[in-house]
Write a protein that holds these residues in place. Structure first.
Motif, PDB file in Angstrom:
ATOM      1  N   ALA A   1       9.244 -39.790 -19.058  1.00 28.06           N
ATOM      2  CA  ALA A   1       7.943 -40.148 -19.625  1.00 28.06           C
ATOM      3  C   ALA A   1       8.124 -40.823 -20.982  1.00 28.06           C
ATOM      4  CB  ALA A   1       7.069 -38.903 -19.761  1.00 28.06           C
TER       5      ALA A   1
ATOM      6  N   VAL B   1       9.009 -29.570 -16.153  1.00 30.05           N
ATOM      7  CA  VAL B   1       8.257 -30.456 -17.061  1.00 30.05           C
ATOM      8  C   VAL B   1       9.212 -31.108 -18.059  1.00 30.05           C
ATOM      9  CG1 VAL B   1       6.542 -30.496 -18.917  1.00 30.05           C
ATOM     10  CG2 VAL B   1       6.060 -29.246 -16.806  1.00 30.05           C
ATOM     11  N   TYR B   2      10.136 -30.309 -18.604  1.00 26.47           N
ATOM     12  CA  TYR B   2      11.112 -30.867 -19.550  1.00 26.47           C
ATOM     13  C   TYR B   2      11.999 -31.910 -18.866  1.00 26.47           C
ATOM     14  CZ  TYR B   2      14.846 -31.159 -22.998  1.00 26.47           C
ATOM     15  OH  TYR B   2      15.769 -31.612 -23.912  1.00 26.47           O
TER      16      TYR B   2
ATOM     17  N   SER C   1      10.112 -35.012 -18.771  1.00 25.51           N
ATOM     18  CA  SER C   1       9.643 -35.518 -20.058  1.00 25.51           C
ATOM     19  C   SER C   1      10.473 -36.689 -20.573  1.00 25.51           C
ATOM     20  CB  SER C   1       9.658 -34.387 -21.091  1.00 25.51           C
ATOM     21  OG  SER C   1      10.989 -33.979 -21.387  1.00 25.51           O
TER      22      SER C   1
END
Length: 269
Positions: free
Chosen positions: A240, A233-234, A237
């Motif tokens: 994003a 997820v990091y 990120s």
């Protein structure tokens, strides 16, 4: 009264010492990276993965200890970079190659080399730009986080009982893609949150401590899977944030972007 005929001897410059405590922690991180390579060569990939995460913990401590004890030095900074190159550059590259890429032939060299080259470029750029980058963000994926993505994939697969991974095509090519992604992400300009907003304060909101407590509890339940999920997820990120800033028309570069933070006020002249 001083004799006018006396010639004062020039003072010798003080020798700069090497501070023991922060450099001992850095050496421990370096040993963890070396130990991880040795364990991977002997087929003990779970131990190798744990050693890389131990190196990441030690790497997060040496700089903080140096600042707390006022023992920062140029020697320590260079030592830290060299340790990072071994523990988060060479070690993950070699471990993932031995684990899942070696039977892909020369194609297996590609992600392994891209990763180690990306780590070297990332560390060199970090050292050069350290004074002009917005401290709230990293420019590109940090090398410890890149190592964590690759290593937690290996740990998760090993924990699930996968052996001779290079002979399992889908898993070998998954390792290919994840390693390539981690290597290239280190040299992008995508902004990855640094968490230094909390790290630089003497006090933090109580909710932060609750979040840390919950995070530790989740990791303890199933370290390989939870760590892989968190770092994956990091790893996404930054892209994003990059896309969001593009959409909003906000500058995406982390070079001198902040005019609000006191630490950034001298970066905009």
């Amino acid at each position: 009264m001083t004799d006018p005929n006396t010639i004062d001897e020039p003072q010798r410059p003080r020798r700069k010492g090497i501070y023991a405590l922060p450099n001992a922690i850095t050496l421990a991180a370096l040993f963890s990276g070396f130990y991880a390579i040795v364990m991977a060569m002997n087929g003990r990939f779970d131990t190798a993965c744990i050693a890389i995460f131990a190196a990441a913990v030690l790497d997060s401590l040496d700089g903080r200890v140096a600042r707390m004890t006022n023992t920062q030095s140029a020697f320590g900074e260079q030592m830290d970079s060299l340790s990072d190159m071994v523990s988060f550059g060479a070690a993950p590259s070699l471990i993932v190659y031995i684990w899942g890429l070696k039977d892909l032939g020369k194609a297996g060299w590609i992600p392994a080399f891209v990763y180690i080259a990306g780590a070297a470029l990332r560390l060199a750029r970090f050292n050069v730009n350290i004074g002009v980058v917005d401290k709230r963000f990293f420019q590109g994926l940090p090398s410890p986080a890149a190592a964590a993505i690759v290593i937690s994939l290996i740990w998760m697969a090993d924990d699930n009982g996968y052996r001779n991974v290079s002979q399992i095509d889908w898993l070998a090519w998954t390792a290919f893609g994840v390693t390539l992604f981690a290597g290239l992400s280190m040299v992008t300009n995508a902004p990855f949150y640094s968490f230094k907003v909390f790290g630089g304060r003497r006090t933090v909101p109580f909710i932060v401590l609750v979040a840390i407590m919950l995070g530790i509890a989740l990791i303890a339940l199933d370290p390989p899977r939870v760590l892989f999920a968190l770092f994956a997820v990091y790893g996404l990120s930054g892209y994003a944030v990059y896309a969001w800033r593009k959409y909003k028309g906000v500058p995406v570069s982390v070079i001198s972007t902040s005019t609000d933070e006191p630490d950034e006020k001298d970066l905009h002249h």
